[in-house]
Design an enzyme around this catalytic site. Structure first.
Site, mmCIF file in Angstrom:
data_model
loop_
_atom_site.group_PDB
_atom_site.id
_atom_site.type_symbol
_atom_site.label_atom_id
_atom_site.label_comp_id
_atom_site.label_asym_id
_atom_site.label_seq_id
_atom_site.Cartn_x
_atom_site.Cartn_y
_atom_site.Cartn_z
ATOM 1 N N LYS A 276 0.869 -1.184 0.000
ATOM 2 C CA LYS A 276 0.000 0.000 0.000
ATOM 3 C C LYS A 276 0.898 1.223 0.000
ATOM 4 C CE LYS A 276 -2.513 1.883 3.570
ATOM 5 N NZ LYS A 276 -3.700 2.184 4.400
ATOM 6 N N ASP B 175 -0.164 5.873 15.276
ATOM 7 C CA ASP B 175 0.494 5.030 14.272
ATOM 8 C C ASP B 175 1.814 5.638 13.815
ATOM 9 O OD1 ASP B 175 -0.523 7.201 12.980
ATOM 10 O OD2 ASP B 175 -1.679 6.103 11.486
ATOM 11 N N HIS C 56 -12.595 11.513 10.099
ATOM 12 C CA HIS C 56 -13.065 10.651 9.014
ATOM 13 C C HIS C 56 -13.244 9.198 9.455
ATOM 14 C CE1 HIS C 56 -13.548 9.209 4.939
ATOM 15 N NE2 HIS C 56 -12.589 8.332 5.150
HETATM 16 P P1 NAD Z 1 -9.042 13.212 10.673
HETATM 17 O O1 NAD Z 1 -8.008 14.209 10.311
HETATM 18 O O2 NAD Z 1 -10.271 13.088 9.855
HETATM 19 O O3 NAD Z 1 -9.522 13.464 12.186
HETATM 20 C C1 NAD Z 1 -8.583 13.707 13.212
HETATM 21 C C2 NAD Z 1 -9.246 13.550 14.574
HETATM 22 O O4 NAD Z 1 -8.226 13.769 15.571
HETATM 23 C C3 NAD Z 1 -10.325 14.604 14.858
HETATM 24 O O5 NAD Z 1 -11.290 14.037 15.706
HETATM 25 C C4 NAD Z 1 -9.556 15.692 15.612
HETATM 26 O O6 NAD Z 1 -10.386 16.474 16.452
HETATM 27 C C5 NAD Z 1 -8.628 14.826 16.435
HETATM 28 N N1 NAD Z 1 -7.419 15.530 16.872
HETATM 29 C C6 NAD Z 1 -6.414 16.003 16.083
HETATM 30 N N2 NAD Z 1 -5.454 16.546 16.853
HETATM 31 C C7 NAD Z 1 -5.866 16.404 18.137
HETATM 32 C C8 NAD Z 1 -5.300 16.774 19.376
HETATM 33 N N3 NAD Z 1 -4.117 17.369 19.461
HETATM 34 N N4 NAD Z 1 -5.994 16.484 20.501
HETATM 35 C C9 NAD Z 1 -7.192 15.854 20.426
HETATM 36 N N5 NAD Z 1 -7.770 15.477 19.283
HETATM 37 C C10 NAD Z 1 -7.107 15.764 18.158
HETATM 38 O O7 NAD Z 1 -8.277 11.831 10.770
HETATM 39 P P2 NAD Z 1 -8.878 10.361 10.669
HETATM 40 O O8 NAD Z 1 -8.826 9.921 9.259
HETATM 41 O O9 NAD Z 1 -10.149 10.247 11.415
HETATM 42 O O10 NAD Z 1 -7.727 9.545 11.450
HETATM 43 C C11 NAD Z 1 -7.569 9.731 12.848
HETATM 44 C C12 NAD Z 1 -6.205 9.190 13.248
HETATM 45 O O11 NAD Z 1 -6.186 7.782 13.037
HETATM 46 C C13 NAD Z 1 -5.039 9.767 12.432
HETATM 47 O O12 NAD Z 1 -4.040 10.178 13.334
HETATM 48 C C14 NAD Z 1 -4.568 8.623 11.591
HETATM 49 O O13 NAD Z 1 -3.187 8.660 11.333
HETATM 50 C C15 NAD Z 1 -4.947 7.426 12.456
HETATM 51 N N6 NAD Z 1 -5.166 6.197 11.695
HETATM 52 C C16 NAD Z 1 -4.716 5.040 12.229
HETATM 53 C C17 NAD Z 1 -4.903 3.858 11.536
HETATM 54 C C18 NAD Z 1 -4.464 2.556 12.134
HETATM 55 O O14 NAD Z 1 -4.503 1.514 11.457
HETATM 56 N N7 NAD Z 1 -4.124 2.526 13.385
HETATM 57 C C19 NAD Z 1 -5.528 3.848 10.275
HETATM 58 C C20 NAD Z 1 -6.014 5.052 9.788
HETATM 59 C C21 NAD Z 1 -5.827 6.228 10.509
#
Ligand code: NAD
Length: 329
Positions: A75, A230, A145
């Site tokens: 990916k 992550d 998201h």
């Molecule tokens: P997004 O940008 O749509 O949303 C981000 C979220 O994080 C929002 O709710 C925002 O309010 C919150 N946020 C950002 N900074 C913050 C802070 N300092 N304090 C508190 N809340 C905060 O992102 P998304 O697509 O929903 O993804 C969320 C997270 O999940 C990302 O960090 C992404 O890297 C991670 N992720 C992990 C995996 C995995 O397999 N573990 C997969 C996809 C995404």
């Protein structure tokens, strides 16, 4: 001799992925590949993830090989934090699948929807195997998201009655509320303290770089899926929570380096050998939750094999239903 197809490259678009992969097929694919990882049949290769110094983007590759499912691929993509301002998903990725016998390119698959469903499936697999059977309240930390996917997939695992949720910007909780209502669940916006005091299962899915939940917030018996961390430096929960939890993960090497456990490890609060692969629980090699008042914590770091597993299922289903575009190479 295995069938290597007729040399066609299959293109499976984002829209087709959404048509053919539902929550159940994503859950099954992710659960199976976690099991294969724990059996030593599937291996993730070292991840490349770099800030490219442009558009504040993080870009990289996650790849692996599943010898049980015969899935080989990569990916490629990452995170563009300003995309949402332009109506695009912040995560952008594409999955490439190769024939493991020949190395020939077999399929190009849109990775955006699949990333969200495979991440939600990982958390759902952990809830299925680790949460108390009588869990009724689910707590959501984060409303970006991924959060709606997370809530929908989790809701299928227990007979939840209510969602309690916190987000840094409370106005962004509206979408999550409509998902909860659509699932027939009550919804309440709460503080992190109230969330910990009422939730039986908690999902954290933010981009935070500091703890959002304190150790004192977490009740005995809670299951926590930490899904946002992550990358080195990210953090969603107080590391002290880990020292009193039974800790599980998708992959131990990632958990201790880029996952939520990185902080508890560097503080000496847990050791790597105290962390168990969720695949061992799936395979019945580890008991998982032992007592109702155990705190269980799943450190979901996101491995390439999850992407490859759902992409492979998408290609198979799209091809069967005549929805894949074929290009002769
Ligand atoms: P997004 O940008 O749509 O949303 C981000 C979220 O994080 C929002 O709710 C925002 O309010 C919150 N946020 C950002 N900074 C913050 C802070 N300092 N304090 C508190 N809340 C905060 O992102 P998304 O697509 O929903 O993804 C969320 C997270 O999940 C990302 O960090 C992404 O890297 C991670 N992720 C992990 C995996 C995995 O397999 N573990 C997969 C996809 C995404």
């Amino acid at each position: 001799m295995r069938d290597h197809g007729n040399g066609d490259l299959l293109l499976v678009s984002e829209a087709v992925c959404q048509q053919v992969i539902d929550q159940t097929s994503a859950f099954d694919a992710v659960e199976a590949v976690f099991a294969a990882m724990a059996n030593g049949q599937a291996q993730n290769f070292p991840v490349v993830r770099q800030a490219i110094g442009y558009a504040d983007a993080l870009y990289g590759f996650k790849s692996g090989f599943d010898s049980a499912g015969l899935v080989l691929g990569v990916k490629s993509g990452g995170y563009w934090p300003h995309n949402a301002d332009n109506g695009l998903t912040n995560h952008q990725s594409t999955i490439f699948l190769f024939d493991p016998d020949t190395g020939c390119l077999q399929a190009l698959v849109g990775g955006n929807y699949l990333t969200a469903v495979r991440t939600a499936a990982a958390s759902a697999v952990s809830i299925a195997h680790l949460a108390r059977a009588n869990a009724e309240v689910i707590g959501m930390v984060g409303a970006g998201h991924q959060s709606a996917f997370q809530l929908r997939a989790a809701a299928a695992q227990r007979d939840f009655k209510k969602v309690v949720a916190w987000n840094r910007s409370p106005k962004n909780l509206q979408q999550l509320e409509s998902v909860a209502v659509g699932l027939g669940l009550d919804f309440e916006a709460v503080s992190p303290e109230q969330l910990g005091a009422s939730a039986d299962v908690i999902i954290t899915i933010t981009s935070a770089f500091g703890p959002l939940l304190a150790d004192a917030d977490i009740r005995p018996g809670t299951h926590i899926s930490c899904m946002g961390t992550d990358t080195r430096g990210k953090q969603e929960v107080d590391p002290e929570i880990m020292s009193r939890s039974r800790v599980f993960t998708d992959e131990i090497a990632q958990s201790i380096s880029i996952g939520e456990a990185q902080h508890a490890i560097s503080l000496g609060l847990v050791t790597a050998d105290a962390i168990t692969s969720i695949g061992e629980v799936i395979n019945g090699q580890h008991q998982g939750r032992i007592n109702d008042d155990d705190v269980t914590l799943f450190d979901g770091t996101g491995v390439g094999l999850q992407d490859l597993a759902v992409a492979s299922a998408a290609v198979r289903l799209a091809d069967k239903q005549g929805l894949a575009t074929k290009i002769s190479l």
